[in-house]
Scaffold this active site. Structure first.
Site, PDB file in Angstrom:
ATOM      1  CE  LYS A 117      -4.434  -1.698   0.973  1.00 15.31           C
ATOM      2  NZ  LYS A 117      -5.608  -1.866   1.781  1.00 15.31           N
ATOM      3  CE  LYS A 201      -5.436  -8.555  -1.503  1.00 13.50           C
ATOM      4  NZ  LYS A 201      -6.704  -8.305  -0.867  1.00 13.50           N
ATOM      5  CE  LYS A 204     -13.372  -4.521   0.486  1.00 16.21           C
ATOM      6  NZ  LYS A 204     -12.150  -4.458   1.256  1.00 16.21           N
TER       7      LYS A 204
HETATM    8  N1  AQP Z   1      -8.612 -11.512  -3.676  1.00 20.29           N
HETATM    9  C1  AQP Z   1      -8.994 -12.115  -2.570  1.00 20.29           C
HETATM   10  N2  AQP Z   1      -9.125 -13.461  -2.526  1.00 20.29           N
HETATM   11  C2  AQP Z   1      -9.520 -14.081  -1.377  1.00 20.29           C
HETATM   12  N3  AQP Z   1      -9.793 -13.415  -0.237  1.00 20.29           N
HETATM   13  C3  AQP Z   1      -9.677 -12.085  -0.248  1.00 20.29           C
HETATM   14  N4  AQP Z   1      -9.870 -11.144   0.684  1.00 20.29           N
HETATM   15  C4  AQP Z   1      -9.605  -9.923   0.176  1.00 20.29           C
HETATM   16  N5  AQP Z   1      -9.246 -10.038  -1.108  1.00 20.29           N
HETATM   17  C5  AQP Z   1      -9.277 -11.362  -1.401  1.00 20.29           C
HETATM   18  C6  AQP Z   1     -10.299 -11.423   2.044  1.00 20.29           C
HETATM   19  O1  AQP Z   1     -11.471 -10.669   2.312  1.00 20.29           O
HETATM   20  C7  AQP Z   1     -11.444 -10.272   3.679  1.00 20.29           C
HETATM   21  C8  AQP Z   1     -11.696  -8.816   3.803  1.00 20.29           C
HETATM   22  O2  AQP Z   1     -10.631  -8.081   3.290  1.00 20.29           O
HETATM   23  P1  AQP Z   1     -10.461  -6.559   3.662  1.00 20.29           P
HETATM   24  O3  AQP Z   1     -11.402  -5.735   2.915  1.00 20.29           O
HETATM   25  O4  AQP Z   1     -10.560  -6.351   5.119  1.00 20.29           O
HETATM   26  O5  AQP Z   1      -9.007  -6.240   3.260  1.00 20.29           O
HETATM   27  P2  AQP Z   1      -8.180  -6.636   2.010  1.00 20.29           P
HETATM   28  O6  AQP Z   1      -7.665  -7.998   2.207  1.00 20.29           O
HETATM   29  O7  AQP Z   1      -7.175  -5.548   1.848  1.00 20.29           O
HETATM   30  O8  AQP Z   1      -9.254  -6.628   0.821  1.00 20.29           O
HETATM   31  P3  AQP Z   1      -9.222  -5.861  -0.536  1.00 20.29           P
HETATM   32  O9  AQP Z   1     -10.407  -6.227  -1.316  1.00 20.29           O
HETATM   33  O10 AQP Z   1      -7.900  -6.017  -1.200  1.00 20.29           O
HETATM   34  O11 AQP Z   1      -9.422  -4.355  -0.074  1.00 20.29           O
HETATM   35  P4  AQP Z   1      -8.519  -3.111  -0.342  1.00 20.29           P
HETATM   36  O12 AQP Z   1      -8.390  -2.999  -1.823  1.00 20.29           O
HETATM   37  O13 AQP Z   1      -9.282  -1.973   0.253  1.00 20.29           O
HETATM   38  O14 AQP Z   1      -7.209  -3.347   0.349  1.00 20.29           O
HETATM   39  C9  AQP Z   1     -10.103 -10.703   4.273  1.00 20.29           C
HETATM   40  O15 AQP Z   1     -10.266 -11.902   4.997  1.00 20.29           O
HETATM   41  C10 AQP Z   1      -9.276 -10.912   3.051  1.00 20.29           C
HETATM   42  O16 AQP Z   1      -8.237 -11.850   3.273  1.00 20.29           O
END
Ligand code: AQP
Length: 336
Positions: A117, A201, A204
């Site tokens: 990040k 990955k 969002k």
């Molecule tokens: N690509 C993914 N595949 C499987 N699991 C995923 N998770 C996130 N992306 C994937 C799981 O979803 C849960 C919530 O995630 P989060 O929103 O708290 O944080 P994150 O992991 O940072 O998710 P994002 O979508 O990538 O959000 P941003 O872009 O805002 O950082 C967690 O259990 C995560 O492992």
């Protein structure tokens, strides 16, 4: 007959940093729904994590409510699990501050998610201390509820390790207080990758909207995004993460929604093309998301009932969290 619940506690959260995608569902929420029937379950919308990167107030509010609604629409039942919004329970930030005082700086700086990040944020808005301290807040979320297990996707594993090491450090120093949380990871769908770049990955906050499928995407959007998903050279539909990362990612999504084994999927598509497979995959996702989207619309129409669920969840969560926090403060020598 209803399943008998274990006394073991599961806790997990998702940050409302955008609209949830199928990676969030297959990696995390799908497990939440299953675990609520067997465990003492608490699921949180972690809005205080979302503000570690810049958020517009109106969007944060909308995404917070939508995330909670998507929990319910996915099948999390407020009679089985506590659902609440993190910022409504102040004990999270208070325990995070306390844990910050026993968190080695070097461990925070080593976190992969922080390093990733920093790369993207540094160019846009700069990097702030909250981003570095994110894993300590996550440890506080988990430890406050004396959590035994945390259902998560693969990317959060390192953060659970930190929560465990902080629990151990605190227990050794001040006496047994926290339980040791274990990560629960659904291996096959633990890391759904971007549809545009299978080395990244699905996220969002990705700027490329074709890289993810939102849980609220329309059927036409889903067809378009799957159609334009990158594929590898070659044409066989074979699961091999190393040699064929793009098609393997699509096969994982197919598996996540159909529960077929990799072998069954490969057999079914032996004589078929990437285009055939992609058409079917799009229809599978559309079919699986339809009931969720219908339920989401129903919930949106009953804002009062929905907000009541969140306030009641916060009240129940607060009573557990405050008890732990008092225990922590007493053991540390605070005047209480
Ligand atoms: N690509 C993914 N595949 C499987 N699991 C995923 N998770 C996130 N992306 C994937 C799981 O979803 C849960 C919530 O995630 P989060 O929103 O708290 O944080 P994150 O992991 O940072 O998710 P994002 O979508 O990538 O959000 P941003 O872009 O805002 O950082 C967690 O259990 C995560 O492992």
């Amino acid at each position: 007959m209803a399943a008998v619940k274990e006394q073991k506690r599961v806790f997990s959260g998702i940050q409302p940093s955008g609209v949830l995608h199928i990676g969030n569902y297959l990696g995390a929420i799908k497990q939440f729904v299953k675990l609520q029937y067997t465990h003492n379950a608490i699921f949180c919308v972690v809005d205080e994590h979302a503000i570690t990167v810049p958020q517009k107030p109106q969007e944060l509010r909308r995404n917070t409510l939508n995330t909670a609604m998507l929990y319910l629409a996915s099948g999390i039942d407020p009679k089985e699990a506590i659902i609440f919004v993190q910022s409504q329970v102040p004990a999270h930030t208070e325990l995070a501050w306390i844990l910050n005082t026993i968190t080695p700086l070097g461990e925070l700086e080593r976190m992969t998610q922080f390093k990733d990040k920093v790369q993207s944020q540094a160019k846009e808005a700069g990097v702030f201390a909250g981003l570095l301290n994110y894993p300590t807040l996550m440890a506080a979320d988990i430890l406050l509820y004396r959590t035994d297990a945390v259902p998560i996707g693969d990317d959060q594993k390192q953060h659970i390790e930190l929560a465990r090491s902080l629990a151990e450090r605190f227990n050794n120093h001040f006496g047994n207080t926290f339980s040791m949380p274990e990560p629960l990871i659904e291996e096959d769908t633990a890391r759904i990758m971007s549809l545009q770049d299978p080395t990244k990955k699905m996220s969002k906050s990705d700027d490329n909207t074709k890289s993810y499928i939102h849980l609220l995407d329309t059927p036409d959007d889903i067809r378009l995004k799957i159609k334009s998903a990158v594929t590898d050279s070659g044409k066989e539909i074979v699961y091999d993460r190393k040699k064929r990362p793009a098609i393997s990612n699509l096969i994982s999504i197919y598996r996540g929604y159909t529960k077929m084994t990799f072998k069954e999927i490969e057999d079914q598509y032996k004589e078929k093309t990437y285009a055939d497979f992609k058409n079917d995959l799009a229809e599978v996702i559309i079919g699986e998301l339809a009931p969720l989207q219908k339920r989401f619309q129903e919930l949106s129409a009953d804002k009062t009932g929905f907000e009541h669920i969140l306030r009641d969840g916060a009240r129940r969560a607060k009573s557990i969290a405050d008890t732990t926090l008092q225990d922590v403060k007493q053991k540390m020598g605070f005047f209480i």
